[in-house]
Design an enzyme around this catalytic site. Structure first.
Site, short mmCIF file in Angstrom:
data_model
loop_
_atom_site.label_atom_id
_atom_site.label_comp_id
_atom_site.label_asym_id
_atom_site.label_seq_id
_atom_site.Cartn_x
_atom_site.Cartn_y
_atom_site.Cartn_z
N GLU A 66 -2.42 -19.77 -18.28
CA GLU A 66 -1.22 -19.51 -17.47
C GLU A 66 -0.41 -20.77 -17.22
O GLU A 66 0.68 -20.72 -16.67
CB GLU A 66 -1.60 -18.82 -16.15
CG GLU A 66 -2.69 -19.52 -15.36
CD GLU A 66 -3.18 -18.70 -14.16
OE1 GLU A 66 -2.54 -17.69 -13.79
OE2 GLU A 66 -4.21 -19.09 -13.57
N ASN A 95 2.01 -13.59 -15.53
CA ASN A 95 2.81 -13.75 -14.31
C ASN A 95 3.10 -15.23 -14.09
O ASN A 95 4.25 -15.65 -13.93
CB ASN A 95 2.08 -13.20 -13.09
CG ASN A 95 1.62 -11.77 -13.28
OD1 ASN A 95 2.13 -11.07 -14.13
ND2 ASN A 95 0.65 -11.33 -12.49
N ASP A 96 2.03 -16.03 -14.09
CA ASP A 96 2.25 -17.47 -13.90
C ASP A 96 2.82 -18.12 -15.14
O ASP A 96 3.68 -19.00 -15.04
CB ASP A 96 0.93 -18.16 -13.51
CG ASP A 96 0.67 -18.04 -12.02
OD1 ASP A 96 1.60 -18.28 -11.24
OD2 ASP A 96 -0.45 -17.67 -11.63
N ARG A 108 -12.93 -13.76 -11.50
CA ARG A 108 -12.13 -14.98 -11.53
C ARG A 108 -12.47 -15.89 -10.36
O ARG A 108 -12.52 -15.44 -9.20
CB ARG A 108 -10.63 -14.64 -11.48
CG ARG A 108 -9.78 -15.88 -11.59
CD ARG A 108 -8.32 -15.56 -11.67
NE ARG A 108 -7.79 -15.10 -10.40
CZ ARG A 108 -6.52 -14.76 -10.20
NH1 ARG A 108 -5.67 -14.80 -11.21
NH2 ARG A 108 -6.10 -14.36 -9.03
N ARG A 137 -9.86 -10.24 -9.00
CA ARG A 137 -9.32 -11.33 -8.17
C ARG A 137 -10.21 -11.45 -6.93
O ARG A 137 -10.38 -10.46 -6.21
CB ARG A 137 -7.89 -11.01 -7.75
CG ARG A 137 -6.85 -11.06 -8.86
CD ARG A 137 -5.46 -10.78 -8.29
NE ARG A 137 -4.38 -11.06 -9.20
CZ ARG A 137 -3.74 -10.13 -9.92
NH1 ARG A 137 -4.09 -8.86 -9.82
NH2 ARG A 137 -2.75 -10.46 -10.73
N ARG A 196 8.02 -17.52 -9.17
CA ARG A 196 7.80 -16.07 -9.16
C ARG A 196 8.02 -15.45 -7.79
O ARG A 196 8.14 -14.24 -7.66
CB ARG A 196 6.40 -15.72 -9.69
CG ARG A 196 5.27 -16.20 -8.83
CD ARG A 196 3.94 -16.11 -9.56
NE ARG A 196 3.19 -14.90 -9.26
CZ ARG A 196 1.93 -14.70 -9.63
NH1 ARG A 196 1.28 -15.62 -10.32
NH2 ARG A 196 1.32 -13.60 -9.32
N CYS A 251 -3.85 -10.32 -18.80
CA CYS A 251 -4.11 -9.65 -17.52
C CYS A 251 -2.93 -9.76 -16.56
O CYS A 251 -3.04 -9.37 -15.40
CB CYS A 251 -5.39 -10.16 -16.87
SG CYS A 251 -5.32 -11.91 -16.44
N HIS A 257 0.83 -1.22 0.00
CA HIS A 257 0.00 0.00 0.00
C HIS A 257 0.86 1.26 0.00
O HIS A 257 0.52 2.25 -0.64
CB HIS A 257 -0.95 0.01 1.20
CG HIS A 257 -2.17 -0.81 0.96
ND1 HIS A 257 -2.98 -1.24 1.97
CD2 HIS A 257 -2.71 -1.28 -0.17
CE1 HIS A 257 -3.98 -1.94 1.46
NE2 HIS A 257 -3.83 -1.98 0.16
C1 PEP Z 1 -1.16 -14.11 -13.76
O1 PEP Z 1 -0.77 -15.21 -13.37
O2 PEP Z 1 -0.61 -13.47 -14.69
C2 PEP Z 1 -2.31 -13.47 -13.13
C3 PEP Z 1 -2.83 -12.36 -13.62
O3 PEP Z 1 -2.82 -14.05 -12.01
P1 PEP Z 1 -2.16 -13.93 -10.54
O4 PEP Z 1 -1.07 -12.89 -10.63
O5 PEP Z 1 -3.29 -13.56 -9.65
O6 PEP Z 1 -1.65 -15.31 -10.32
MG MG Z 2 -2.01 -16.45 -12.13
#
Ligand code: PEP
Ligand code: MG
Length: 556
Positions: free
Chosen positions: A416, A439-440, A320, A284, A450, A489, A177
């Site tokens: 992902e 990201n995943d 989601r 989320r 990660r 995303c 934050h």
């Molecule tokens: C991702 O994995 O890119 C994603 C958007 O989901 P999270 O970061 O919540 O795992």
């Molecule tokens: Mg993810």
């Protein structure tokens, strides 16, 4: 002597000021309060700080404080504190201990968004303790760089903005934050600076460069001049980005892409639309499950989802299904510790062991949809193959049978898991949309956890392998006659370089934190679609993420 400490860039800009270490020594001067009086006074103080942010146009950030204001009166915090006092504990120790207990349940979830709430609870407890002790709120006397382990948003807002030059934190992450608030208030910030508080304790001045992630202890004339010109450049960039915030996301020749927002809490929805979001591309829902002793019921969930659908009006909202388990344990789900939680029983894989979780959530989404008269989009995380997709479609069908009058939802999956990329041609014809979670996907494609900072350099979504994966998903959806939209995303969508490549790869939607809208739109508007297609094509043949970034920042 001048020396530099390295940290993580958290908010752009540069500054020089006197070090001011938080928390300061107690100052006294106000009346001492009882636990209940102090809790009430804390809620009032926090509400005033929230109003201050609203008055400056920072609705989303004000909502962080609204949530904290509620915490100050929350029985989950106050009741255990009262019980500890009754059992003989001094009131300050009691509220501290009660705050720690709540904070630890958030931290146990090992999720960045939720651990931000742990800091918020600790801040509320500290505020109550300060009010009980009769101490005045902290004050800056001169232009200062604030130094802390973590800086609660309420303290940032409490400090005189004219004197608050920058923020340097020993702890914190880019998504804490403190970092989010400093970005939106335009205060340069660096986080994760090891040894900072010791160094600042003996320093006469501190400089910081929030773009480079550097803190300069006792800057000399040269360093001060460098920081001043960095500050000017950052100011110019921020002004230029802000001018693009509410324009459409489009190339210079008018190729448009949907600009959607990622949110992690229903209260963020209204601010996302106010900032120019055309849709919520990723809602989320883990927030609904965190910090609770029991699973949230259908009614509670439906209320939260309805808040977002209402804020969206006719715009699309992608809800989601909950992505927990493995690295994000919950007290009410007995999940065995796992050696490799990211490869473990996570997200929809939980269904086998906890068969009520997802059906309740799917029904809650449809109930919210029925109540608001708005269609929802339901997205499943971690879908690996057609068997997973069969499960998701069955869950949605069963929910529709249970809530027959709800508008039919759009159904999609996160792409992902690498197997979903390879099977995209089989999955796409059965779906209305796919959203690539870079990201995943990056961690799984490159086998680089990660959460392991030792591998940070390997977790770059600009890697040509990730670009090729995105290209093949887009191609699969095109082969499915374009009936399945492709969004992205992951964080990559909010990086101006990543966004340009993704548009060059022909994705239909980019979903990102609203604060990235301006920078992404400005970068995309500077090129034609054909230029971006050529850049993306060339990038897939490069040998490293660094080469890809350089090619987009300064094309040949
Ligand atoms: C991702 O994995 O890119 C994603 C958007 O989901 P999270 O970061 O919540 O795992
Ligand atoms: Mg993810």
């Amino acid at each position: 002597m001048t020396r530099e400490l390295r940290g993580v860039p958290a908010a752009p800009g540069a500054a020089v000021g006197a070090p001011w270490i938080h928390p300061p020594a107690g100052t006294g001067g106000a009346a001492r309060l009882s636990l209940d009086e102090a809790a009430e006074a804390a809620a009032v103080e926090i509400a005033e700080l929230g109003a201050r942010l609203r008055a400056r146009g920072h609705e989303a950030e004000a909502e962080i404080l609204d949530a904290q204001g509620l915490m100050a009166g929350d029985p989950e915090l106050i009741d255990p504190a009262r019980a500890l006092v009754e059992a003989g504990s001094p009131p300050a120790d009691a509220i501290h201990e009660a705050g720690e207990r709540v904070a630890r349940t958030f931290e146990a979830l090992d999720d960045e968004i939720l651990s931000a709430r742990a800091s918020d609870v600790r801040d509320v407890a500290a505020r109550i303790i300060r009010l009980m002790a009769g101490e005045a709120p902290p004050r800056l006397e001169r232009r200062s760089v604030v130094v802390a382990l973590d800086l609660p948003p309420s303290v940032t807002v409490e400090l005189d903005p004219e004197l608050l030059a920058g923020i340097a934190l020993e702890g914190g992450t880019r998504t804490s934050h403190a970092a989010i608030l400093s970005r939106s208030l335009g205060i340069p910030a660096v986080v994760g600076v090891a040894g900072l508080r010791d160094a600042a304790g003996t320093a006469a001045a501190l400089g910081l460069d929030g773009d480079a992630g550097v803190v300069v202890v006792d800057p000399d004339a040269d360093a001060t001049a460098r920081l001043a010109s960095a500050a000017d450049a950052a100011g110019e960039r921020a002004r230029a980005d802000a001018a693009f915030g509410e324009r459409p996301l489009a190339t210079s020749d008018g190729h448009r892409v949907i600009c959607a927002a990622n949110i992690g809490d229903p209260v963020e929805a209204a601010a996302a639309f106010a900032a120019g979001a055309e849709a919520i591309g990723l809602f989320r829902t883990e927030f609904a499950f965190a910090g609770r002793g029991t699973a949230p019921d259908e009614e509670t969930q439906a209320r939260a989802y309805a808040t977002v659908l209402r804020a969206a009006g006719d715009a699309d909202v992608v809800v989601r299904l909950v992505d927990i388990g493995g690295d994000k344990p919950l007290p009410f789900l007995a999940i065995e510790p796992e050696a490799n939680p990211f490869l473990g029983v996570r997200a929809i894989r939980l269904h086998e062991r906890h068969p009520d979780l997802l059906p309740i959530q799917a029904r809650a989404i449809l109930r919210a949809s029925l109540e608001t008269g708005r269609r929802a989009s339901i997205m499943a995380p971690m879908v690996a193959d057609e068997a997973d997709l069969d499960l998701v479609l069955r869950l949605v069908d069963e929910a529709r049978t249970a809530v027959p009058d709800a508008p039919a939802p759009r159904v999609g999956i996160m792409v992902e898991v690498p197997s979903a990329v390879l099977l995209a041609d089989r999955l796409a014809p059965r779906l209305e949309f796919m959203s690539i979670g870079t990201n995943d996907l990056t961690q799984y494609l490159l086998a680089a956890d990660r959460s392991n900072s030792a591998l940070a350099a390997r977790q770059d979504p600009l890697h040509p392998a990730v670009l090729r994966a995105v290209a093949s998903v887009v191609e699969a959806s095109e082969r499915a006659c374009g009936s399945c939209e492709v969004a992205v995303c992951g964080e990559m969508a909010g990086d101006p370089v990543g966004a340009q490549l993704l548009i060059g790869l022909d994705v239909d939607e980019l979903s990102m934190e609203p604060r990235s809208f301006g920078a992404v739109k400005r970068a995309v508007a500077a090129r034609t679609h054909a230029e971006l297609v050529a850049l993306a094509e060339a990038a897939q043949g490069m040998s490293s993420p660094a080469a890809v970034r350089a090619s987009v920042e300064t094309p040949a």
